[in-house]
Design a protein around this motif. Sequence first.
Motif: not given
Lengths: 443, 288
Positions: A136, A365, A383
Amino acid sequence: MKLSRTFLPAIAALLASVAMPGISNATVTVLGWPGGSEETALRATVEAYNAKPGIADADKVELLFFNREGFYDKLQADMAAGSNAFDINLVATYSIGRYAPYMEPVDLGSDAAKTFGESVLKTMQFDGKQYGVPTDLSLHFMYYRKDLIDALMKDDAAKAKYAEISKKYLDKELQPKDPDSWTWDDWAATALYFSKQVNSGSPVRYGTVLQMKNLLFNMMVFQSLPRSYGADWTDKDGNVTIDSDAYKTGLELYKKLYDAGASPKDSLSYEYPETNAAYSSGQTATALQWNAAAADLTSADKSPAVAEVTGIVPPPAGPNGRADHIHGLGLGLNKNAKNKDGAVKFLKWLATEDAALLYARSGGSPALAPDVVAKVAKERPDLVKLGEFASKYGYVMNGATSANALSIYELQAKEFTGYWSGQQSLDDALAHTRAGMQDLLKK
Amino acid sequence: MAIVKRAEERAYLTPLVGFLLLFLGFPAIVNLIYSVSTVSFQTLRSPSLSGFGNYLTVLADHGFWQAISFSMRFGILTALVECLLGLFLAIFLAPLLSKRAALMAPLMLPLMVAPAMIGLMYRLVLHEFAGPVPYYLFEWFGDSPAFLDINHAFWTLTVVETLQWTPFAFLLFYMAYVAVPLDVREAASLDGASGLKILWWIELPLMLPTLVIAFFIRFIDGFRVFDNVYALTGSGAGGSTTSLSIYIYQAFFKEGAIGKAVAASVILFLASLAVLYGLNWLAGRRRL
């Protein structure tokens, strides 16, 4: 007698197999980041990995989560004690230096660079070695109320009031602008204009919500402001430069907004959840907040008052352009892992495009290379912004991956909140921070 | 006869002393060694002795004195308020509770909640946008104080601590109050003493040992407070709500300064010991 000779060892073997599952059924244990989208995404990804054909029972992955509160402290204690309760552990850009002595570098293969790109892989590197798979990426978005800004831009009387307020508080007569081209002064003027304490005609209670609690993560949110004025922790020779004009400007601007009432009075106790609550209540015009909040703040279910009218732009610009703090969360190999081979297999798979896309679709993410993120752009537009902002504005302060980076953030949090709350002067806060940082960076 | 008695005493005490040495003595010795050593997470098993530098570092640290100041103010104030409220409730509710003993259970409810949970509960309850208290204050009066800002945080924490622990003081005082012999009260009453005089000259002096013990127990608890303060305000803006326990926690985990943290904990231990000796001395004087 014969019976006991046969029976007792059998019972012992049975008990041993029950009491020591690690021996009877070896697995890979992953210690993940608890709570939030990271846990959800990791659970889904691990489920898919375990269902893959060809994964031996001994290499199946199990998950382990502590409490989020004090996670890094507990992790440090466990790793320092040589724990082998997990094979793979969480690591973050700002804690790599702290945990690297208890971890082993890992070769992720050539696919990793294609999936994430070299710059993102670097967020998991220490002393030139790869210590984890970047799962992430975290940075900050400026969330703002499109409806309020649009109304302001169309109203001449409001523009005049805006100019009057900016002249009074910022000593500059400013005009409202599109948030995508905001400087920090534009944002500050907007925050002041939308604060009841400054402008009694404001449709909302506060112009912004500042995260000012004495907490290391809040320093990460704050520092993009001085950074855009050219701030860094040290110069190229390693001298601490925290007492620069850039830091002074940023710290003073926060205090000015807080003292004027542009942020809630108890902002000195605010962190991530309080900021989300304040913004999603519909009583705040802007919020500089982690990208992880995007899903909640734009969800009609979770934030019905603001979801439809929330815009996202990068943090405002300073004289040196825009700056956005970035760090990665990732997973790496525990030096004392019981099943290192199985752990490395899982980490290598996690670094492939298929796994990263699955992780993204499950709510994580990951920072993906442009041609990879294009494959999930429709489902996860945030994103795309994440990758764009990270590549254009992302920065890591000098020394922010050192072994004492977390302690430096802690120190800054204590001293800076001391200034914002009026307990000490700006010069004292910076002098204390400088002295502490010199000590911490030496160690 | 005396020799046999001494041997019996030894036989009874040996397991207890062994237990204390093993489970308390060993960690205490390790901590004393750490407090005079240079030690980090990497060198936990091989600390190097470095004298009393850690103690000097702690004593020279402004943050340590700030934490001592917070802990002292918080400990004394909360103990005092809890004891006064507990005493008032014990005397005021005693007639009712003697008839309706079941009412005692709901009065004890705050004690059943973990302090950290209390902290989290109030963090939510007092939040300006999510909390019901500020919501209704805004609705009714158009404004609400910021319960956790720099000016109010100490008082908010004091109220939260008091709400949770007053039942403990109340319980002790109620038991002491009902234990006052009835015939003494009756005799005083027959001699014409008013209710207030009976309370002041008879009941309170008889309850004094319990009052003193309750005050010191609550003071020590308040002095080393951690959970609810940490959950509500962390260590506070600029360290303003850092108790001594939070100071030690931060030095240990956040700074990795193990020697400094252990030295501070030894100082805390010695301070607590001094308070206990003080209490013991007071109790001894009273027996004399």
